[in-house]
Scaffold this motif. Sequence first.
Motif, PDB file in Angstrom:
ATOM      1  N   ASN A  97      79.782  35.280 -58.145  1.00 24.81           N
ATOM      2  CA  ASN A  97      81.012  35.768 -58.253  1.00 24.81           C
ATOM      3  C   ASN A  97      81.256  37.145 -58.404  1.00 24.81           C
ATOM      4  N   ARG A  98      80.355  37.916 -58.794  1.00 23.06           N
ATOM      5  CA  ARG A  98      80.670  39.533 -58.952  1.00 23.06           C
ATOM      6  C   ARG A  98      80.627  39.945 -57.653  1.00 23.06           C
ATOM      7  N   LEU A  99      79.714  39.583 -56.685  1.00 22.55           N
ATOM      8  CA  LEU A  99      79.638  40.048 -55.319  1.00 22.55           C
ATOM      9  C   LEU A  99      80.660  39.600 -54.605  1.00 22.55           C
ATOM     10  N   LEU A 100      81.396  38.402 -54.902  1.00 26.11           N
ATOM     11  CA  LEU A 100      82.590  37.984 -54.094  1.00 26.11           C
ATOM     12  C   LEU A 100      83.859  38.856 -54.346  1.00 26.11           C
ATOM     13  N   ASP A 101      83.846  39.201 -55.767  1.00 26.46           N
ATOM     14  CA  ASP A 101      84.801  39.897 -56.168  1.00 26.46           C
ATOM     15  C   ASP A 101      84.767  41.381 -55.561  1.00 26.46           C
ATOM     16  N   LYS A 102      83.596  41.792 -55.625  1.00 24.61           N
ATOM     17  CA  LYS A 102      83.158  43.381 -54.793  1.00 24.61           C
ATOM     18  C   LYS A 102      83.593  43.015 -53.209  1.00 24.61           C
ATOM     19  N   LEU A 103      83.467  42.214 -52.833  1.00 23.14           N
ATOM     20  CA  LEU A 103      83.548  41.710 -51.227  1.00 23.14           C
ATOM     21  C   LEU A 103      85.224  41.990 -51.088  1.00 23.14           C
ATOM     22  N   ASP A 104      86.009  40.968 -52.016  1.00 20.57           N
ATOM     23  CA  ASP A 104      87.419  41.102 -51.860  1.00 20.57           C
ATOM     24  C   ASP A 104      88.006  42.393 -51.876  1.00 20.57           C
ATOM     25  N   GLU A 105      87.525  43.027 -52.939  1.00 22.28           N
ATOM     26  CA  GLU A 105      88.191  44.380 -53.307  1.00 22.28           C
ATOM     27  C   GLU A 105      87.783  45.457 -52.006  1.00 22.28           C
ATOM     28  N   GLN A 106      86.459  45.315 -51.351  1.00 21.79           N
ATOM     29  CA  GLN A 106      86.161  46.338 -50.346  1.00 21.79           C
ATOM     30  C   GLN A 106      86.987  45.707 -49.174  1.00 21.79           C
ATOM     31  N   ALA A 107      87.169  44.417 -48.898  1.00 16.65           N
ATOM     32  CA  ALA A 107      87.952  44.034 -47.822  1.00 16.65           C
ATOM     33  C   ALA A 107      89.406  44.618 -47.956  1.00 16.65           C
ATOM     34  N   LYS A 108      90.114  44.663 -49.104  1.00 13.25           N
ATOM     35  CA  LYS A 108      91.352  45.063 -49.416  1.00 13.25           C
ATOM     36  C   LYS A 108      91.433  46.389 -49.158  1.00 13.25           C
ATOM     37  N   GLN A 109      90.261  47.318 -49.574  1.00  8.45           N
ATOM     38  CA  GLN A 109      90.307  48.768 -49.459  1.00  8.45           C
ATOM     39  C   GLN A 109      90.308  48.990 -47.860  1.00  8.45           C
ATOM     40  N   LEU A 110      89.408  48.184 -47.020  1.00  9.94           N
ATOM     41  CA  LEU A 110      89.206  48.514 -45.522  1.00  9.94           C
ATOM     42  C   LEU A 110      90.683  48.033 -45.046  1.00  9.94           C
ATOM     43  N   ASN A 111      91.310  46.972 -45.522  1.00 13.88           N
ATOM     44  CA  ASN A 111      92.563  46.584 -44.889  1.00 13.88           C
ATOM     45  C   ASN A 111      93.393  47.873 -45.186  1.00 13.88           C
ATOM     46  N   THR A 112      93.513  48.359 -46.047  1.00 19.41           N
ATOM     47  CA  THR A 112      94.442  49.581 -46.639  1.00 19.41           C
ATOM     48  C   THR A 112      94.074  50.663 -45.468  1.00 19.41           C
ATOM     49  N   GLN A 113      92.925  51.115 -45.273  1.00 18.91           N
ATOM     50  CA  GLN A 113      92.461  52.242 -44.604  1.00 18.91           C
ATOM     51  C   GLN A 113      92.825  51.837 -43.292  1.00 18.91           C
ATOM     52  N   ASN A 114      92.936  50.492 -42.700  1.00 23.12           N
ATOM     53  CA  ASN A 114      93.300  50.306 -41.361  1.00 23.12           C
ATOM     54  C   ASN A 114      94.542  50.328 -40.927  1.00 23.12           C
ATOM     55  N   GLN A 115      95.391  50.029 -42.066  1.00 22.93           N
ATOM     56  CA  GLN A 115      96.914  50.024 -41.871  1.00 22.93           C
ATOM     57  C   GLN A 115      97.032  51.588 -42.005  1.00 22.93           C
ATOM     58  N   ASN A 116      96.380  52.383 -42.617  1.00 24.49           N
ATOM     59  CA  ASN A 116      96.817  53.881 -42.774  1.00 24.49           C
ATOM     60  C   ASN A 116      96.346  54.513 -41.539  1.00 24.49           C
ATOM     61  N   GLN A 117      95.389  54.084 -40.873  1.00 23.78           N
ATOM     62  CA  GLN A 117      94.720  54.680 -39.604  1.00 23.78           C
ATOM     63  C   GLN A 117      95.860  54.165 -38.598  1.00 23.78           C
ATOM     64  N   SER A 118      96.207  53.171 -38.611  1.00 23.44           N
ATOM     65  CA  SER A 118      96.984  52.509 -37.457  1.00 23.44           C
ATOM     66  C   SER A 118      98.446  53.253 -37.525  1.00 23.44           C
ATOM     67  N   GLN A 119      98.940  53.643 -38.913  1.00 26.62           N
ATOM     68  CA  GLN A 119     100.393  54.001 -38.881  1.00 26.62           C
ATOM     69  C   GLN A 119      99.930  55.790 -38.269  1.00 26.62           C
ATOM     70  N   THR A 120      98.902  56.240 -38.630  1.00 28.01           N
ATOM     71  CA  THR A 120      98.668  57.594 -38.157  1.00 28.01           C
ATOM     72  C   THR A 120      98.361  57.611 -36.782  1.00 28.01           C
ATOM     73  N   GLY A 121      97.706  56.824 -36.561  1.00 25.91           N
ATOM     74  CA  GLY A 121      97.573  56.723 -34.844  1.00 25.91           C
ATOM     75  C   GLY A 121      98.775  56.357 -34.089  1.00 25.91           C
ATOM     76  N   SER A 122      99.582  55.669 -34.418  1.00 25.12           N
ATOM     77  CA  SER A 122     100.931  55.563 -33.811  1.00 25.12           C
ATOM     78  C   SER A 122     101.851  56.676 -33.730  1.00 25.12           C
TER      79      SER A 122
END
Length: 105
Positions: free
Chosen positions: A54-79
């Motif tokens: 459960n701890r690892l799944l929570d950590k994975l979810d948090e990292q996925a959210k961070q990666l998604n946010t980073q990708n959105q920021n990079q996508s906006q900057t890239g546009s």
Amino acid sequence: MDSRELTQKEILEKDFKTKVRGYDPTEVDEFLDVVIRDYESFQAEIDKMKSENNRLLDKLDEQAKQLNTQNQNQSQTGSNVTNFDILKRLSNLERHVFGSKLDNE
């Protein structure tokens, strides 16, 4: 016996019928005590693994959210960079095609 899991308490409280040529009750009880300790040990390990899972799944979810946010920021900057580059290229193309006409106006 059905296929459900036994509990330590069920093992401890299990009574067997005695027969004339049956097993030694003390020996059976000693063996069941070993089985109970194994159950307790395995249950503790299962609980520990579930907690870690459960701890690892929570950590994975948090990292996925961070990666998604980073990708959105990079996508906006890239546009924005891409749009700027397109406008710059278009301006250079207009200067090349229309040449001095743009400078005189």
